[in-house]
Design a protein around this motif. Sequence first.
Motif, PDB file in Angstrom:
ATOM      1  N   ASP A 165     -11.121 -11.909  27.297  1.00  0.00           N
ATOM      2  CA  ASP A 165     -11.570 -11.658  28.667  1.00  0.00           C
ATOM      3  C   ASP A 165     -11.591 -12.999  29.389  1.00  0.00           C
ATOM      4  OD1 ASP A 165     -12.372 -10.179  30.821  1.00  0.00           O
ATOM      5  OD2 ASP A 165     -14.442  -9.918  30.175  1.00  0.00           O
ATOM      6  N   HIS A 166     -11.618 -12.967  30.708  1.00  0.00           N
ATOM      7  CA  HIS A 166     -11.616 -14.185  31.525  1.00  0.00           C
ATOM      8  C   HIS A 166     -10.457 -15.102  31.118  1.00  0.00           C
ATOM      9  CE1 HIS A 166     -15.398 -13.113  33.375  1.00  0.00           C
ATOM     10  NE2 HIS A 166     -15.967 -12.991  32.207  1.00  0.00           N
ATOM     11  N   PHE A 167      -9.249 -14.531  31.089  1.00  0.00           N
ATOM     12  CA  PHE A 167      -8.073 -15.284  30.639  1.00  0.00           C
ATOM     13  C   PHE A 167      -7.876 -16.577  31.418  1.00  0.00           C
ATOM     14  CE2 PHE A 167      -6.995 -10.740  29.903  1.00  0.00           C
ATOM     15  CZ  PHE A 167      -6.925 -10.777  28.525  1.00  0.00           C
ATOM     16  N   ASP A 168      -8.130 -16.535  32.735  1.00  0.00           N
ATOM     17  CA  ASP A 168      -7.870 -17.706  33.578  1.00  0.00           C
ATOM     18  C   ASP A 168      -8.738 -18.898  33.192  1.00  0.00           C
ATOM     19  OD1 ASP A 168      -6.058 -16.168  34.932  1.00  0.00           O
ATOM     20  OD2 ASP A 168      -7.352 -15.778  36.665  1.00  0.00           O
ATOM     21  N   TRP A 169      -9.923 -18.622  32.628  1.00  0.00           N
ATOM     22  CA  TRP A 169     -10.857 -19.702  32.322  1.00  0.00           C
ATOM     23  C   TRP A 169     -10.944 -20.018  30.832  1.00  0.00           C
ATOM     24  CZ3 TRP A 169     -12.394 -22.442  36.300  1.00  0.00           C
ATOM     25  CH2 TRP A 169     -12.378 -21.843  37.567  1.00  0.00           C
ATOM     26  N   LEU A 170     -10.800 -19.012  29.994  1.00  0.00           N
ATOM     27  CA  LEU A 170     -11.030 -19.206  28.562  1.00  0.00           C
ATOM     28  C   LEU A 170      -9.762 -19.120  27.725  1.00  0.00           C
ATOM     29  CD1 LEU A 170     -14.306 -17.098  28.172  1.00  0.00           C
ATOM     30  CD2 LEU A 170     -14.081 -19.532  28.672  1.00  0.00           C
ATOM     31  N   GLY A 171      -8.640 -18.728  28.364  1.00  0.00           N
ATOM     32  CA  GLY A 171      -7.392 -18.610  27.626  1.00  0.00           C
ATOM     33  C   GLY A 171      -7.241 -17.248  26.969  1.00  0.00           C
ATOM     34  N   ASP A 172      -6.084 -17.042  26.337  1.00  0.00           N
ATOM     35  CA  ASP A 172      -5.795 -15.750  25.716  1.00  0.00           C
ATOM     36  C   ASP A 172      -5.732 -15.853  24.196  1.00  0.00           C
ATOM     37  OD1 ASP A 172      -3.490 -17.189  25.429  1.00  0.00           O
ATOM     38  OD2 ASP A 172      -2.180 -15.749  26.437  1.00  0.00           O
ATOM     39  N   ASN A 173      -6.490 -16.799  23.648  1.00  0.00           N
ATOM     40  CA  ASN A 173      -6.524 -17.039  22.208  1.00  0.00           C
ATOM     41  C   ASN A 173      -7.933 -16.763  21.704  1.00  0.00           C
ATOM     42  OD1 ASN A 173      -6.989 -18.520  19.701  1.00  0.00           O
ATOM     43  ND2 ASN A 173      -4.953 -19.396  20.009  1.00  0.00           N
ATOM     44  N   ILE A 174      -8.081 -15.775  20.837  1.00  0.00           N
ATOM     45  CA  ILE A 174      -9.404 -15.347  20.390  1.00  0.00           C
ATOM     46  C   ILE A 174     -10.127 -16.456  19.636  1.00  0.00           C
ATOM     47  CG2 ILE A 174      -8.764 -14.380  18.138  1.00  0.00           C
ATOM     48  CD1 ILE A 174     -11.002 -12.596  20.661  1.00  0.00           C
ATOM     49  N   ASP A 175      -9.403 -17.300  18.926  1.00  0.00           N
ATOM     50  CA  ASP A 175     -10.034 -18.394  18.188  1.00  0.00           C
ATOM     51  C   ASP A 175     -10.639 -19.431  19.132  1.00  0.00           C
ATOM     52  OD1 ASP A 175      -9.422 -17.561  15.481  1.00  0.00           O
ATOM     53  OD2 ASP A 175      -7.338 -18.019  15.937  1.00  0.00           O
ATOM     54  N   VAL A 176      -9.917 -19.729  20.210  1.00  0.00           N
ATOM     55  CA  VAL A 176     -10.414 -20.699  21.189  1.00  0.00           C
ATOM     56  C   VAL A 176     -11.630 -20.128  21.923  1.00  0.00           C
ATOM     57  CG1 VAL A 176      -9.859 -21.928  23.320  1.00  0.00           C
ATOM     58  CG2 VAL A 176      -8.189 -21.833  21.466  1.00  0.00           C
ATOM     59  N   ILE A 177     -11.559 -18.842  22.281  1.00  0.00           N
ATOM     60  CA  ILE A 177     -12.679 -18.202  22.972  1.00  0.00           C
ATOM     61  C   ILE A 177     -13.935 -18.223  22.090  1.00  0.00           C
ATOM     62  CG2 ILE A 177     -13.544 -15.985  23.834  1.00  0.00           C
ATOM     63  CD1 ILE A 177     -10.699 -15.419  24.838  1.00  0.00           C
ATOM     64  N   ALA A 178     -13.761 -17.926  20.805  1.00  0.00           N
ATOM     65  CA  ALA A 178     -14.896 -17.959  19.878  1.00  0.00           C
ATOM     66  C   ALA A 178     -15.491 -19.361  19.784  1.00  0.00           C
ATOM     67  CB  ALA A 178     -14.450 -17.477  18.499  1.00  0.00           C
ATOM     68  N   GLN A 179     -14.627 -20.346  19.763  1.00  0.00           N
ATOM     69  CA  GLN A 179     -15.082 -21.733  19.700  1.00  0.00           C
ATOM     70  C   GLN A 179     -15.899 -22.110  20.935  1.00  0.00           C
ATOM     71  OE1 GLN A 179     -11.830 -24.508  19.393  1.00  0.00           O
ATOM     72  NE2 GLN A 179     -13.087 -26.092  18.471  1.00  0.00           N
ATOM     73  N   GLU A 180     -15.428 -21.666  22.108  1.00  0.00           N
ATOM     74  CA  GLU A 180     -16.143 -21.951  23.353  1.00  0.00           C
ATOM     75  C   GLU A 180     -17.518 -21.295  23.372  1.00  0.00           C
ATOM     76  OE1 GLU A 180     -15.357 -23.890  26.203  1.00  0.00           O
ATOM     77  OE2 GLU A 180     -14.033 -24.701  24.663  1.00  0.00           O
ATOM     78  N   LYS A 181     -17.585 -20.034  22.947  1.00  0.00           N
ATOM     79  CA  LYS A 181     -18.858 -19.315  22.991  1.00  0.00           C
ATOM     80  C   LYS A 181     -19.834 -19.847  21.945  1.00  0.00           C
ATOM     81  CE  LYS A 181     -16.814 -15.129  24.972  1.00  0.00           C
ATOM     82  NZ  LYS A 181     -17.345 -15.335  26.322  1.00  0.00           N
ATOM     83  N   THR A 182     -19.320 -20.241  20.795  1.00  0.00           N
ATOM     84  CA  THR A 182     -20.175 -20.792  19.744  1.00  0.00           C
ATOM     85  C   THR A 182     -20.693 -22.171  20.131  1.00  0.00           C
ATOM     86  OG1 THR A 182     -18.844 -19.561  18.133  1.00  0.00           O
ATOM     87  CG2 THR A 182     -20.293 -21.246  17.259  1.00  0.00           C
ATOM     88  N   GLY A 183     -20.106 -22.767  21.137  1.00  0.00           N
ATOM     89  CA  GLY A 183     -20.512 -24.101  21.591  1.00  0.00           C
ATOM     90  C   GLY A 183     -21.906 -24.177  22.179  1.00  0.00           C
ATOM     91  N   ILE A 184     -22.600 -23.040  22.300  1.00  0.00           N
ATOM     92  CA  ILE A 184     -23.990 -23.075  22.772  1.00  0.00           C
ATOM     93  C   ILE A 184     -24.962 -23.457  21.659  1.00  0.00           C
ATOM     94  CG2 ILE A 184     -23.551 -21.348  24.558  1.00  0.00           C
ATOM     95  CD1 ILE A 184     -25.016 -19.295  22.749  1.00  0.00           C
ATOM     96  N   ALA A 185     -24.481 -23.478  20.418  1.00  0.00           N
ATOM     97  CA  ALA A 185     -25.356 -23.765  19.269  1.00  0.00           C
ATOM     98  C   ALA A 185     -25.746 -25.244  19.242  1.00  0.00           C
ATOM     99  CB  ALA A 185     -24.664 -23.373  17.971  1.00  0.00           C
ATOM    100  N   ARG A 186     -26.814 -25.543  18.513  1.00  0.00           N
ATOM    101  CA  ARG A 186     -27.306 -26.911  18.392  1.00  0.00           C
ATOM    102  C   ARG A 186     -27.543 -27.267  16.925  1.00  0.00           C
ATOM    103  NH1 ARG A 186     -25.865 -26.609  22.906  1.00  0.00           N
ATOM    104  NH2 ARG A 186     -26.824 -27.519  24.783  1.00  0.00           N
ATOM    105  N   LYS A 187     -27.466 -28.540  16.629  1.00  0.00           N
ATOM    106  CA  LYS A 187     -27.634 -29.049  15.271  1.00  0.00           C
ATOM    107  C   LYS A 187     -29.011 -28.687  14.731  1.00  0.00           C
ATOM    108  CE  LYS A 187     -27.355 -33.277  12.492  1.00  0.00           C
ATOM    109  NZ  LYS A 187     -27.084 -34.735  12.518  1.00  0.00           N
ATOM    110  N   GLY A 188     -29.016 -28.121  13.531  1.00  0.00           N
ATOM    111  CA  GLY A 188     -30.263 -27.788  12.876  1.00  0.00           C
ATOM    112  C   GLY A 188     -30.955 -26.548  13.412  1.00  0.00           C
ATOM    113  N   LYS A 189     -30.308 -25.864  14.352  1.00  0.00           N
ATOM    114  CA  LYS A 189     -30.915 -24.681  14.967  1.00  0.00           C
ATOM    115  C   LYS A 189     -30.157 -23.419  14.551  1.00  0.00           C
ATOM    116  CE  LYS A 189     -33.807 -27.183  17.418  1.00  0.00           C
ATOM    117  NZ  LYS A 189     -35.271 -27.167  17.191  1.00  0.00           N
ATOM    118  N   LEU A 190     -30.839 -22.284  14.693  1.00  0.00           N
ATOM    119  CA  LEU A 190     -30.245 -20.998  14.335  1.00  0.00           C
ATOM    120  C   LEU A 190     -29.075 -20.630  15.238  1.00  0.00           C
ATOM    121  CD1 LEU A 190     -33.112 -18.444  13.567  1.00  0.00           C
ATOM    122  CD2 LEU A 190     -31.160 -18.993  12.090  1.00  0.00           C
ATOM    123  N   LEU A 191     -28.052 -20.066  14.638  1.00  0.00           N
ATOM    124  CA  LEU A 191     -26.945 -19.433  15.361  1.00  0.00           C
ATOM    125  C   LEU A 191     -26.747 -18.055  14.744  1.00  0.00           C
ATOM    126  CD1 LEU A 191     -24.435 -19.174  17.165  1.00  0.00           C
ATOM    127  CD2 LEU A 191     -23.160 -20.495  15.439  1.00  0.00           C
TER     128      LEU A 191
END
Length: 418
Positions: A165-191
């Motif tokens: 979804d949001h191809f224009d901003w996040l691309g059409d690659n599911i691996d890249v999209i997952a990486q972007e969304k997982t980027g909200i996590a922090r060191k030592g914290k729950l994900l």
Amino acid sequence: MAQTSLASWLSYIEGQHPSEIELGLNRGSAVLARLNLSRPKCKVITVAGTNGKGSTCAMLTQYLSSQGYSVGTYTSPHFLAFNERIALNDSPCDDDVICRAFEAVEAAREGISLTYFEFSTLAALWVFDQSKLDYWVLEVGLGGRLDSVNMIDTDVAVVSSISLDHFDWLGDNIDVIAQEKTGIARKGKLLISGVVNPPSTIASTALEIGANLRQKGQDFNFELDQNSWSWSGNDVYFENLPVPSLPLQNAATVIAVLVYMGLSPAHADLVDLFSKAQLMGRFQKVATSPDVYIDVAHNPEAAIELANRISTLPRKPVAVCGMLKDKDVASVMVHLADSFSDWFCSDLAGPRGAKADELIRHIAHSSPSLGLSAMAFNSVSDALSAALVKAEADQRSVIVFGSFVTVSDYLALNQSKE
């Protein structure tokens, strides 16, 4: 010039940045530092995902509030009023509170150009700081890593789902999209990942960040058994839970958040939550004679969920559909073309709005042998009027779906009649 109302503030902040969307944290973070906000007494919970963010935030908020915690919830977009975006204990803030927040952000930004969403996010955080809350529940607007919600270091990161979804901003690659969304996590914290069949980049990004990852299908599981369901994980087991009106997979993710946070939810409290949990615009019944449901489904994953919901109805319903042209319209129609007896398609206004004729072409292409009835209209109002006549004559339900814009148009029409 000083703004004197919420309407004037919203008009003002819309004009403070040349782009509606500009991902990045530098502008907002600079203003956030000047605001010098505190953190909640307990935790910040940040929720990203392609689908399920809203229902996950709603269930978390409703559970925490039921346990006596004070909760600030920031979500987007809104249906009828901006106030819906900033809620205290599941109730939208009033105009005066939001105006004071905008005043504080305006004073702190000192010429820094903020997008509408950045301005809104900072205002929400200011409100939550002033309210001295136990929990902040924050919904990511777009993506994750570069979304303005990610200005705040979260204590618990949640990824509800991953799809294209949001191809224009996040691309059409599911691996890249997952990486972007997982980027909200922090060191030592729950994900907490509620993603079904997760891309490997969720685990690799969590490892790179140093987050404590717990994944659906590995660390926790759920199972549907006719009229109830069960959940297991972290040496905890719940059974005979009521099936919620909101998506089950998001309910399972919510239990994981509560369990791994150490809140030790009681079975009775979960039964109460899932018996009552609701969220506007998610297969929500809003009228009778004929029955009318509204649903914001606008991408393939949400379309699959909607098709499953429709399959529980006694007869195929009638569709009122309007979509944005930057969505994957073709895939949505593949999943839903055969779910309706008749289609009443509407143009949506604005540069992002798709034309009804375009929707009909995709419907016809998805089911060329079905001979479906599909008609084009200039507005949701016109499409709805025709659909109601057809539904009443054939004793069918009406489903209004395809976009927040479509559902908002329907709600505004109903509000004007009251």
